[in-house]
Design a protein around this motif. Structure first.
Motif, mmCIF file in Angstrom:
data_model
loop_
_atom_site.group_PDB
_atom_site.id
_atom_site.type_symbol
_atom_site.label_atom_id
_atom_site.label_comp_id
_atom_site.label_asym_id
_atom_site.label_seq_id
_atom_site.Cartn_x
_atom_site.Cartn_y
_atom_site.Cartn_z
ATOM 1 N N SER A 454 0.827 -1.200 0.000
ATOM 2 C CA SER A 454 0.000 0.000 0.000
ATOM 3 C C SER A 454 0.866 1.256 0.000
ATOM 4 N N ARG A 458 0.985 4.135 -2.923
ATOM 5 C CA ARG A 458 0.731 5.556 -2.655
ATOM 6 C C ARG A 458 1.893 6.429 -3.132
ATOM 7 N N ALA A 467 -5.286 2.297 -2.925
ATOM 8 C CA ALA A 467 -4.016 1.605 -2.681
ATOM 9 C C ALA A 467 -4.179 0.526 -1.609
ATOM 10 N N GLU A 468 -4.899 0.877 -0.526
ATOM 11 C CA GLU A 468 -5.105 -0.114 0.535
ATOM 12 C C GLU A 468 -5.929 -1.296 0.038
ATOM 13 N N ALA A 471 -3.744 -3.395 -2.358
ATOM 14 C CA ALA A 471 -2.700 -4.103 -1.631
ATOM 15 C C ALA A 471 -3.270 -5.262 -0.827
#
Length: 873
Positions: A454, A458, A467-468, A471
């Motif tokens: 993540s 970013r 992103a989170e 990931a």
């Protein structure tokens, strides 16, 4: 305005501070005396930024892994070996602790860590030994070895479940009800009763053709369906008359198997406990609240909320497997995480997560919030059944939530290790469970791999929330895919996008579903309204699964077993290493992404150019459906006549999709054996079907009834094929040459009543013999139709190329090409070497699906002068 928050309110002053169930007293003392210092800033961790982290605390990981491995190895070990292992571990640990004071500081720390690991190993070995002993003690194992008939009293320990009907040879094995239970009293005929305690598996044989009604359907009589067995709740005590049989050696957690005839309902000695009755009412209320919803939502919501998958159809289940979404249908940590997030607050707000959920908005203090969370955990376990899988979900779900909501991942690795250790000690059988392994791997991915990925995303400009999500999905897939390959021998290429798309709908469906569950006992109209609201995200999840599974390149076959898992793990590491370097080259990243999209979508023009399948002028395709028959006859653009459907819906559907068949003027089922008709739902899936033609002999009766039900449900006309019938579809024409309209003495069973057809297409003549046996073959060779059967171009060899062939019919047909549909490593010896040799001796080219895959016949030309060719897939 909000009140000022103290360090106790936020819990964010020190990410190394202990959390509940995550650290030991030694850790707490160490954190108090020696604050961890960030190497770069020189400040105490958390003083400048609450998400600042130190190195992960891995001290409990060796103990958890050692206990896990010990439990898996000692469950079936002899008692003497277990006692010896426990004694050696305890003595060694005691010696290490006794001599610790005379060692240097570093050696003292090593001795202490080793002693802790040995104590955990001793505890795991002792627990596994006791659980394993349950399988060997008492009268049940000995009686099972004798296959004795007994009268037993057993306490149900888990929800009954219904097996899927499956093809066994040429018949459809009926569904059975599986019930996990503990035998408390057993009595052999002519002997005395004995008290005992042995875990067993009850297999309730249901009548052939009995419908599998939902557990809450109370209108069915016990003798007509398995619903009365499926409605049993855990803790119910039963009396059954059954035959004992040994359990599978070395792998099962049962001392024996009890086979029960289910023609009558269960005899109850005592009812379920109060909590189980309450949980049963709640679950039944949810099913009732979803009764009026569309089919997918009605099936999915109970599964998403409480893991009740009784209504999931085989087609939908297959779609979830193809897209790696099956975790949404089981009670998992995700369910519990969503519920706690509703109470505590959304993930990502590290320092004030406790103050952003429902609890602070209702004015509940931090201590009261903790109590509410505990009550929610208890209710979750009771409603979803307090069995090991639910306990694992509660433990791992709590860890996953803390990782996402607080950002204090340094203390959450030992929290996960603690959860693993306690759960393995509580139920050592988890150590051998693939579900437990996948759950721990997925949670570990969230704690260790996902945060780094993540952060990297970013840094490259990806929005934080996206992103989170990327990931988390990618890390879980990377770690879990090798284990999934062990089970399915397949790798999904659409798992990550499908999980991302389903993730947006999972939370609202789960929350609304739980609200419907809680509301149903007191206000059914309100529960139905909530269920209707939840149906929208549930249908979205189902649509994601169906769409992903329908893509031509949704998955690729992969070697199964642990060797395949190791190969996939190595391939994943190589792909990650290459991908990391490609991130610095946007053009290469775009090219790889485009290549992956093309691999998954597989546009037809591009696929035909690369693979040559399907050939542009194909006339007949023998699909590779395993041990069964399914043939496709071209009848125009996107149209085809299908002869037989094979044993599995997914296989024939995949074949038809590869041929771009969207319209089927006629389905011909040569006879009603399961290896020819069980795949019919796959033919009907998403296609216009004009009619279904079958033989007049409706045997086996249950499979004939299955075909009638499917045709009636889709309003498809059902006709009977008989000799002399001639029909045409586009450029395709055919004549039925067997069976005679009035029957024939040679028809001694379903095989000899098979529909045989002479097909003409593009100047080719194809003879399709179904499963005709020698008596019917001889009668056909002597019939009036025999004159038209001489010198055919293609022969579909009868009965999968078995040894039962009539030489006279083979001489009469004298084919140029002989095609045999058979499954790999089948137990029947198909095709018979003698049959293959006889065909080749007459100059026929012999091809078979078990070795050559799907076969497409091409060529011929309108006048039959063209060259006969075959393409393999």
């Amino acid at each position: 305005m909000t009140a000022p928050r103290t360090a106790a309110d936020t819990g964010a002053t020190d990410p190394a501070a202990p959390t509940a169930g995550a650290t030991t007293a030694v850790t707490a003392a160490a954190a108090t005396t020696r604050p961890t210092v960030h190497a770069a800033s020189g400040r105490r961790l958390g003083a400048a930024h609450p998400r600042q982290e130190g190195p992960p605390d891995l001290r409990l990981v060796p103990s958890a892994l050692a206990a896990w491995a010990t439990a898996a190895l000692t469950l079936h070990a002899p008692p003497t070996s277990v006692v010896t292992a426990v004694a050696l571990c305890l003595l060694t640990a005691g010696a290490l602790l006794a001599t610790r004071s005379r060692l240097t500081e570093r050696a003292r720390a090593t001795a202490h860590a080793t002693a802790v690991v040995l104590l955990c190993v001793a505890a795991a070995a002792g627990s596994a030994g006791l659980h394993g002993a349950d399988l060997r003690r008492g009268p049940v194992p000995a009686l099972a070895g004798e296959y004795a008939r007994v009268t037993a009293e057993a306490v149900v320990t888990a929800d009954p479940r219904l097996t899927r009907p499956r093809v066994s040879g040429n018949r459809m094995a009926p569904a059975s009800v599986l019930i996990e239970a503990d035998v408390r009293r057993v009595e052999r005929a002519g002997g005395g009763a004995q008290e005992t305690r042995a875990p067993v598996l009850l297999i309730v044989d249901t009548p052939p053709g009995a419908p599998a009604t939902p557990r809450d359907d109370r209108s069915s009589s016990p003798s007509s369906s398995p619903s009365s067995w499926l409605r049993l709740l855990p803790s119910t005590r039963l009396r059954v008359e059954a035959r004992l049989a040994p359990a599978r050696a070395g792998g099962d957690r049962f001392a024996a198997v009890l086979r029960v005839k289910g023609r009558e309902g269960p005899e109850t000695v005592s009812g379920p406990s109060g909590p189980q009755r309450l949980a049963g009412r709640l679950r039944a209320g949810l099913r009732k609240a979803t009764d009026g919803l569309p089919a997918d939502a009605r099936a999915l919501l109970p599964g998403l909320v409480v893991g009740d998958t009784a209504r999931i159809t085989p087609e939908l289940d297959e779609a979830f497997r193809e897209t790696d979404l099956t975790h949404t249908l089981a009670v998992s940590g995700a369910n519990f995480t969503i519920l706690l997030a509703l109470l505590l607050g959304p993930p990502g707000l590290a320092q004030n997560a406790e103050r952003r959920g429902l609890a602070p908005r209702l004015g509940v203090s931090l201590r009261g919030t903790a109590l509410l969370g505990a009550a929610l955990s208890l209710g979750f376990v009771v409603v979803c059944r307090p069995d090991p899988s639910v306990l694992r979900a509660a433990a791992c779900g709590s860890v996953a939530l803390l990782a996402l909501a607080t950002g204090r991942r340094r203390s959450l690795v030992p929290a996960l290790a603690t959860a693993v250790l306690l759960l393995v000690l509580y139920d050592p059988w988890l150590a051998r469970g693939y579900g437990f392994l996948l759950s721990v791997l997925a949670t570990g991915a969230l704690l260790t791999v996902a945060p780094r990925w993540s952060t990297g995303l970013r840094r490259r400009g990806v929005p934080p929330r996206l992103a989170e999500a990327l990931a988390a999905a990618g890390a879980a897939q990377a770690l879990c895919a090798p284990v999934v390959a062990v089970l399915a021998a397949r790798v999904s290429l659409v798992a990550i996008p499908c999980n991302l798309l389903a993730e947006f709908a999972l939370a609202p469906a789960t929350v609304l579903g739980f609200l419907a569950l809680a509301t149903a006992p007191v206000a059914m109209p309100a529960a139905q309204a909530l269920a209707w609201c939840a149906s929208w995200p549930a249908e979205w999840i189902a649509e994601v699964a169906r769409t992903g599974a329908a893509l031509p390149g949704a998955g690729v076959d992969w070697p199964g077993g642990w060797a395949g898992a190791a190969a996939l793990g190595a391939a994943t590491l190589v792909a990650l290493s290459v991908g990391r370097r490609l991130l610095a080259h946007p053009w290469w990243c775009g090219a790889c992404a485009l290549l992956l999209v093309l691999l998954v979508v597989q546009p037809r023009p591009l696929t035909e150019v690369i693979t040559g399948w399907p050939p542009p002028d194909w006339r007949m395709v023998m699909c590779d459906v395993g041990q069964g028959d399914a043939m496709v006859l071209a009848a125009g653009e996107g149209a085809a006549v299908v002869v037989d459907a094979g044993p599995e819906p997914a296989l024939v559907d995949r074949c038809l999709r590869s041929l771009a068949v969207t319209s089927v003027p006629l389905v011909v089922l040569t006879h009603f054996h399961a290896d020819h008709v069980a795949g019919l739902p796959g033919v009907l899936r998403g296609r216009e079907v004009g009619a279904v033609a079958t033989t007049a002999l409706e045997e086996p009766a249950d499979q004939a009834a299955f075909v009638r039900r499917l045709a009636a449900a889709r309003h498809i006309p059902l006709t009977r094929a008989a000799a002399g019938e001639a029909r045409r579809a586009g450029g395709l024409s055919w004549e039925v040459v067997w069976p005679p309209s009035g029957g024939h003495p040679a028809s001694e069973g379903p095989n000899d009543a098979s529909v045989a057809m002479l097909v003409r297409t593009a100047g080719l003549r194809l003879l399709l013999l179904g499963d005709l046996e020698p008596p019917a073959q001889r009668a056909l060779a002597g019939s009036a139709a025999a004159r038209s059967l001489t010198g055919v171009d293609v022969l579909k060899v009868a009965h999968h190329g078995s040894a039962h062939q009539d030489p006279g019919l083979l001489r009469l047909a004298d084919p140029r090409l002989a095609l045999i549909s058979t499954g790999r490593d089948n137990t029947y010896g198909h095709p018979a070497p003698g049959t293959v040799a006889a065909l080749r001796a007459r100059g026929a080219r012999v091809l078979r699906t078990d070795r050559d895959g799907a076969l497409a016949v091409t060529g011929g030309g309108e006048d039959g002068s063209g060259e006969l060719a075959v393409a393999r897939h």
